[in-house]
Design a protein around this motif. Sequence first.
Motif, PDB file in Angstrom:
ATOM      1  N   GLY A  11       0.811  -1.212   0.000  1.00 37.39           N
ATOM      2  CA  GLY A  11       0.000   0.000   0.000  1.00 37.39           C
ATOM      3  C   GLY A  11       0.842   1.259   0.000  1.00 37.39           C
ATOM      4  O   GLY A  11       0.562   2.210  -0.733  1.00 37.39           O
ATOM      5  N   ALA A  12       1.895   1.269   0.807  1.00 41.16           N
ATOM      6  CA  ALA A  12       2.724   2.464   0.933  1.00 41.16           C
ATOM      7  C   ALA A  12       3.582   2.715  -0.303  1.00 41.16           C
ATOM      8  O   ALA A  12       3.730   3.856  -0.750  1.00 41.16           O
ATOM      9  CB  ALA A  12       3.617   2.348   2.163  1.00 41.16           C
ATOM     10  N   PHE A  14       3.367   0.985  -3.469  1.00 43.69           N
ATOM     11  CA  PHE A  14       2.787   0.745  -4.788  1.00 43.69           C
ATOM     12  C   PHE A  14       1.353   1.229  -4.929  1.00 43.69           C
ATOM     13  O   PHE A  14       0.719   0.989  -5.946  1.00 43.69           O
ATOM     14  CB  PHE A  14       2.866  -0.749  -5.133  1.00 43.69           C
ATOM     15  N   GLY A  15       0.845   1.911  -3.911  1.00 46.62           N
ATOM     16  CA  GLY A  15      -0.473   2.529  -4.017  1.00 46.62           C
ATOM     17  C   GLY A  15      -1.655   1.578  -3.949  1.00 46.62           C
ATOM     18  O   GLY A  15      -2.772   1.976  -4.254  1.00 46.62           O
ATOM     19  N   ARG A  16      -1.423   0.327  -3.542  1.00 42.76           N
ATOM     20  CA  ARG A  16      -2.545  -0.595  -3.385  1.00 42.76           C
ATOM     21  C   ARG A  16      -3.334  -0.211  -2.148  1.00 42.76           C
ATOM     22  O   ARG A  16      -2.803   0.367  -1.210  1.00 42.76           O
ATOM     23  CB  ARG A  16      -2.055  -2.040  -3.244  1.00 42.76           C
ATOM     24  N   ALA A  17      -4.616  -0.534  -2.162  1.00 42.42           N
ATOM     25  CA  ALA A  17      -5.453  -0.242  -0.992  1.00 42.42           C
ATOM     26  C   ALA A  17      -5.014  -1.109   0.179  1.00 42.42           C
ATOM     27  O   ALA A  17      -4.670  -2.271   0.001  1.00 42.42           O
ATOM     28  CB  ALA A  17      -6.910  -0.512  -1.324  1.00 42.42           C
TER      29      ALA A  17
END
Length: 48
Positions: A11-12, A14-17
């Motif tokens: 998440g941090a 690669f922008g995944r939820a």
Amino acid sequence: MLALAEDFVMGALFGRAFARPVQDALAAPPPLGLRMPLAAGFGKSLRR
């Protein structure tokens, strides 16, 4: 514990939820915040 770390990094970086327990821990006010206990079995049902 690895599932929690993996979810946070994905998440941090690669922008995944974030998974719901991570979202809740990040949103909780002090003093609970990141000291929030995880539900039993966390990581066994994480999406892939």
